[in-house]
Design a protein around this motif. Structure first.
Motif, PDB file in Angstrom:
ATOM      1  N   THR A   7      12.544   5.823  11.274  1.00  0.00           N
ATOM      2  CA  THR A   7      12.200   7.182  10.833  1.00  0.00           C
ATOM      3  C   THR A   7      11.566   8.037  11.924  1.00  0.00           C
ATOM      4  O   THR A   7      10.986   9.083  11.635  1.00  0.00           O
ATOM      5  CB  THR A   7      11.280   7.101   9.590  1.00  0.00           C
ATOM      6  OG1 THR A   7      10.268   6.112   9.834  1.00  0.00           O
ATOM      7  CG2 THR A   7      12.059   6.696   8.358  1.00  0.00           C
ATOM      8  N   LEU A  49      21.775   9.609   0.527  1.00  0.00           N
ATOM      9  CA  LEU A  49      20.668  10.136  -0.292  1.00  0.00           C
ATOM     10  C   LEU A  49      20.910  11.583  -0.726  1.00  0.00           C
ATOM     11  O   LEU A  49      20.179  12.103  -1.564  1.00  0.00           O
ATOM     12  CB  LEU A  49      19.336   9.997   0.460  1.00  0.00           C
ATOM     13  CG  LEU A  49      18.910   8.546   0.762  1.00  0.00           C
ATOM     14  CD1 LEU A  49      17.701   8.527   1.703  1.00  0.00           C
ATOM     15  CD2 LEU A  49      18.578   7.787  -0.521  1.00  0.00           C
ATOM     16  N   THR A  90      18.821   7.462   9.975  1.00  0.00           N
ATOM     17  CA  THR A  90      20.060   7.408  10.743  1.00  0.00           C
ATOM     18  C   THR A  90      20.005   8.407  11.899  1.00  0.00           C
ATOM     19  O   THR A  90      20.930   9.179  12.123  1.00  0.00           O
ATOM     20  CB  THR A  90      21.281   7.694   9.834  1.00  0.00           C
ATOM     21  OG1 THR A  90      21.017   8.898   9.094  1.00  0.00           O
ATOM     22  CG2 THR A  90      21.535   6.550   8.875  1.00  0.00           C
ATOM     23  N   GLY A  91      18.873   8.401  12.618  1.00  0.00           N
ATOM     24  CA  GLY A  91      18.783   9.121  13.890  1.00  0.00           C
ATOM     25  C   GLY A  91      19.267   8.181  14.994  1.00  0.00           C
ATOM     26  O   GLY A  91      19.917   7.156  14.724  1.00  0.00           O
ATOM     27  N   SER A  92      18.912   8.487  16.234  1.00  0.00           N
ATOM     28  CA  SER A  92      19.376   7.657  17.363  1.00  0.00           C
ATOM     29  C   SER A  92      19.001   6.193  17.178  1.00  0.00           C
ATOM     30  O   SER A  92      19.815   5.297  17.435  1.00  0.00           O
ATOM     31  CB  SER A  92      18.752   8.140  18.671  1.00  0.00           C
ATOM     32  OG  SER A  92      19.125   9.457  18.940  1.00  0.00           O
TER      33      SER A  92
HETATM   34  O1  N01 Z   1      14.156   9.346  15.017  1.00  0.00           O
HETATM   35  P1  N01 Z   1      14.848  10.645  14.354  1.00  0.00           P
HETATM   36  P2  N01 Z   1      14.785   8.265  16.000  1.00  0.00           P
HETATM   37  N1  N01 Z   1      13.389   9.513   3.817  1.00  0.00           N
HETATM   38  O2  N01 Z   1      13.729  11.539  13.975  1.00  0.00           O
HETATM   39  C1  N01 Z   1      15.122   9.807   8.596  1.00  0.00           C
HETATM   40  C2  N01 Z   1      14.998   9.178  21.184  1.00  0.00           C
HETATM   41  N2  N01 Z   1      15.848   8.004  21.085  1.00  0.00           N
HETATM   42  O3  N01 Z   1      13.779   7.231  16.246  1.00  0.00           O
HETATM   43  O4  N01 Z   1      17.417  13.667   9.538  1.00  0.00           O
HETATM   44  C3  N01 Z   1      14.601   9.257   4.305  1.00  0.00           C
HETATM   45  O5  N01 Z   1      15.916  11.190  15.186  1.00  0.00           O
HETATM   46  C4  N01 Z   1      15.595  11.100   9.180  1.00  0.00           C
HETATM   47  O6  N01 Z   1      16.310  11.847   8.232  1.00  0.00           O
HETATM   48  P3  N01 Z   1      16.437  13.466   8.407  1.00  0.00           P
HETATM   49  C5  N01 Z   1      15.864  10.403  21.016  1.00  0.00           C
HETATM   50  O7  N01 Z   1      15.284  11.459  21.708  1.00  0.00           O
HETATM   51  C6  N01 Z   1      16.876   7.903  21.942  1.00  0.00           C
HETATM   52  O8  N01 Z   1      16.103   7.834  15.508  1.00  0.00           O
HETATM   53  O9  N01 Z   1      15.068  13.949   8.756  1.00  0.00           O
HETATM   54  N3  N01 Z   1      14.917   9.376   5.610  1.00  0.00           N
HETATM   55  C7  N01 Z   1      16.446  10.578  10.336  1.00  0.00           C
HETATM   56  O10 N01 Z   1      17.697  10.149   9.882  1.00  0.00           O
HETATM   57  C8  N01 Z   1      15.795  10.578  19.529  1.00  0.00           C
HETATM   58  O11 N01 Z   1      16.201  11.821  19.062  1.00  0.00           O
HETATM   59  C9  N01 Z   1      17.738   6.843  21.858  1.00  0.00           C
HETATM   60  O12 N01 Z   1      16.913  13.935   7.104  1.00  0.00           O
HETATM   61  C10 N01 Z   1      13.948   9.765   6.441  1.00  0.00           C
HETATM   62  C11 N01 Z   1      15.646   9.358  10.787  1.00  0.00           C
HETATM   63  O13 N01 Z   1      14.817   8.973   9.695  1.00  0.00           O
HETATM   64  C12 N01 Z   1      14.341  10.275  19.273  1.00  0.00           C
HETATM   65  O14 N01 Z   1      14.054   9.177  20.135  1.00  0.00           O
HETATM   66  C13 N01 Z   1      17.551   5.876  20.891  1.00  0.00           C
HETATM   67  C14 N01 Z   1      12.644  10.034   5.996  1.00  0.00           C
HETATM   68  C15 N01 Z   1      14.747   9.656  11.976  1.00  0.00           C
HETATM   69  O15 N01 Z   1      15.532  10.060  13.047  1.00  0.00           O
HETATM   70  C16 N01 Z   1      14.001   9.922  17.855  1.00  0.00           C
HETATM   71  O16 N01 Z   1      15.024   9.088  17.320  1.00  0.00           O
HETATM   72  C17 N01 Z   1      16.494   6.005  20.024  1.00  0.00           C
HETATM   73  C18 N01 Z   1      12.390   9.895   4.610  1.00  0.00           C
HETATM   74  N4  N01 Z   1      11.190  10.160   4.105  1.00  0.00           N
HETATM   75  C19 N01 Z   1      15.640   7.078  20.125  1.00  0.00           C
HETATM   76  N5  N01 Z   1      11.897  10.387   7.058  1.00  0.00           N
HETATM   77  C20 N01 Z   1      18.874   6.776  22.786  1.00  0.00           C
HETATM   78  O17 N01 Z   1      19.936   6.335  22.501  1.00  0.00           O
HETATM   79  C21 N01 Z   1      12.711  10.349   8.127  1.00  0.00           C
HETATM   80  N6  N01 Z   1      13.944   9.965   7.760  1.00  0.00           N
HETATM   81  C22 N01 Z   1      18.701   7.362  24.060  1.00  0.00           C
END
Ligand code: N01
Ligand code: FAD
Length: 543
Positions: free
Chosen positions: A385, A356, A186-188
């Motif tokens: 992730t 979780l 639940t990142g971006s």
């Molecule tokens: O990745 P993230 P993203 N078990 O690392 C979870 C850019 N971007 O692709 O927080 C369960 O932010 C992890 O959990 P936790 C932007 O710079 C921009 O979403 O580590 N969960 C988290 O919730 C952004 O910041 C846009 O506890 C696991 C998620 O996976 C960057 O890219 C849009 C896990 C990862 O979130 C990255 O974003 C998209 C596990 N083993 C991206 N491992 C715009 O809107 C990881 N997680 C501009």
């Protein structure tokens, strides 16, 4: 694979995202020979790979676009304030065609090694296609967020359904209409994808390890009037971006800048009643006005409370609302997230949140995910992730500098650079938006253009003076690292409770170091310019 005859080239550029594309354009204008090597089948980088449902930028497109060609910015019409991935990719394709870039880009090819020869003062670069390049300079335009992270969860290979990663989404798209989906993260990316997948899927189960703070995007269609106004004002907008903290002036958000709120009030000076009233009237927007949120942990926690109050009003089910509430870390420690209908999505009957924090993932099974709270079944699994950010793509290449020293050894305890542009011991190797530069803390196109311009001018300078090698000195590197750490100290980014990818905290075993430069793109640009004015202070230039 037989060893190919090395191709002599002035500059070898790795990556054809916005950084590699502009680098190629500038190098051609300089009159040097340049070759770009790109792992993907076409240009666009991030926007080529991240085709998941809901992918879009969160910087106004008027600002998240190249400034180097006025003809380009006058000709291109953005349809929305913050464009979606297909439109940004279309823009990248347009740029490639307009400037005839593809003829010097080798696609579907990954650079596997780059080795420096002290004797020749040149780099030997090899690829997985068997090419060998003999280059005077090597420019890593490999991207800060280009190395997808798939966590090593027990049983992952047992899952029998389809598996996707947001950062490697199938080009043909995915039809989830008859499918139940599980999504981890639940990142971006997750927050953008969840509302859109939920609309399509039979059922969506969200596995959330850490809830995020996310603000409504309020995205909308661009009007003809605003487009015309922006085009007429581009010279000013671009200058303001370059001088700003984050490369964003908010012009595009506000259809003229009116909506951009520069925080100035102090939350610590408000009463509980005032805070409640602010949330009643402004929702999540209530916290935008307060400057001390970023400076004072107590003010920050007050803002988090206001945030949780508003969240609780949107999500109907109390247990789900509780599960979604971020706690125990400050707003502003992670990359800001903005969304469209994220919390509203949890009011749908076909969406289940698995918090979780109440019991983590134990393993992936043939049919779903086993957690300490029970087993959840679905047909398809989406990893949202994230990435091995900032250093992942660089360390994925076997880079060896002087005395065959591997970059991986030099960065064992975390990345070390001078200005995020160079590493001591690796002459003639440049990084675009490398660790130690504002990069991911900024509108990245602004930072990319600044680095490309700086590197181009540097290569021109070297040519003019018939110099052979440029290399950061260890002393300048040490001083810069010290400064980068200094300015990050005391910010929310380095709060002890913060686990962000800025710190490498998302990758098990990665050194915990705050990687980007917090000082702002304006101040940073000034520093880079001063370095040049002082005859490339901190670099050693060799004839
Ligand atoms: O990745 P993230 P993203 N078990 O690392 C979870 C850019 N971007 O692709 O927080 C369960 O932010 C992890 O959990 P936790 C932007 O710079 C921009 O979403 O580590 N969960 C988290 O919730 C952004 O910041 C846009 O506890 C696991 C998620 O996976 C960057 O890219 C849009 C896990 C990862 O979130 C990255 O974003 C998209 C596990 N083993 C991206 N491992 C715009 O809107 C990881 N997680 C501009
Ligand atoms: P990339 O676009 O990542 O391109 C790097 C390229 O290098 C890739 O195509 C990759 O295949 C290639 N490559 C890497 N290693 C090798 C190798 N060894 N051999 C050959 N090729 C290689 N930034 C913002 O400022 N605003 C936003 O709104 C925003 N939204 C984002 C949304 C998403 C989903 C993601 C993932 C990132 C977002 N970003 C945003 C950050 C984004 O990465 C940058 O804005 C920008 O696109 C980076 O361009 P780049 O050329 O530096 O890197």
């Amino acid at each position: 694979m037989s060893e190919a005859t090395p191709k002599q080239i002035d500059v070898l550029v790795v990556g054809a995202g916005f950084a590699g594309m502009y680098m190629l354009h500038r190098l051609r204008a300089l009159g040097v020979s340049a070759q770009v090597v790109e792992a993907g089948s076409d240009v666009g980088g991030t926007w080529y790979w991240n085709r998941y449902p809901g992918a879009r930028c969160d910087v106004p497109s008027v600002e998240y676009s190249y400034s180097f060609s006025d003809e380009l910015q006058q000709d291109w019409d953005w349809s929305e304030v913050m464009a979606g991935q297909p439109e940004i990719l279309e823009y990248a394709n347009h740029v490639a065609e307009r400037f005839d870039l593809r003829r010097d880009i080798k696609f579907d090819t990954r650079v596997t090694s780059a080795h420096y020869s002290e004797e020749q003062r040149r780099w030997t670069v090899t690829t997985d296609a068997g090419d060998v390049y003999d280059a005077h300079y090597c420019v890593m335009a490999t991207g800060c967020l280009s190395m997808p992270n798939t966590p090593d969860i027990e049983g992952a290979s047992d899952f029998e359904g389809a598996v996707y990663h947001t950062g490697q989404w199938p080009h043909e798209g995915v039809d989830f209409s008859e499918v139940s989906v599980g999504i981890i993260g639940t990142g971006s990316s997750g927050i953008q994808a969840i509302p859109v997948i939920a609309e399509d899927a039979k059922h969506l189960t969200v596995f959330q390890r850490t809830p995020n703070y996310t603000m409504p995007a309020h995205n909308r269609q661009m009007t003809d009037e605003f487009r015309a106004e922006a085009k007429a004002n581009y010279a000013t907008i671009r200058q303001q971006q370059r001088d700003s903290q984050a490369g964003i002036v908010g012009y595009g958000f506000g259809f003229g800048g009116a909506d951009l709120i520069m925080p100035s009030d102090h939350l610590l000076e408000t009463t509980a009643e005032e805070r409640a009233k602010a949330v009643d009237e402004e929702g999540f927007g209530a916290i935008r006005r307060f400057i001390d949120i970023g400076l004072n942990p107590e003010a920050n926690e007050m803002a988090c409370d206001m945030y949780r109050t508003q969240l609780g009003r949107i999500v109907n089910d109390d247990a789900t609302a509780e599960g979604l509430k971020p706690r125990d870390y400050p707003i502003g420690c992670k990359r800001p997230v903005i969304d469209t209908d994220y919390y509203e999505t949890y009011n749908r009957d076909n969406v289940t949140l698995v918090d979780l924090r109440q019991g983590g993932i134990e393993r992936i099974t043939r049919t779903g995910v086993q957690t300490a709270q029970g087993h959840f079944e679905f047909d398809a699994l989406v990893y949202a992730t994230g990435f091995d950010a900032m250093t992942g793509a660089l360390l994925n290449i076997d880079i060896k500098g002087r005395d065959a020293k591997p970059l991986g050894d030099v960065w064992e305890a975390g990345p070390r650079t001078y200005l995020g542009l160079q590493v001591a011991g690796f002459p003639n190797l440049f990084m675009i938006t490398g660790p130690g530069s504002p990069s991911v803390l900024s509108n990245m196109i602004v930072s990319i253009e600044q680095h490309v311009d700086w590197i181009t001018d540097c290569i021109a300078h070297m040519g003019d003076r018939q110099l052979q090698a440029i290399e950061a000195t260890p002393e300048a590197e040490d001083a810069w690292i010290h400064h980068v750490n200094d300015v990050a100290k005391g910010t929310m980014f380095t709060s002890p409770s913060c686990n962000s990818w800025y710190l490498g905290a998302n990758i098990p075993g990665k050194p915990r170091i705050f990687m980007p430069y917090v000082g702002g793109v304006g101040a940073y640009r000034k520093k880079c310019d001063e370095v040049v004015e002082n005859d490339y202070e901190g670099f050693e230039l060799t004839a």
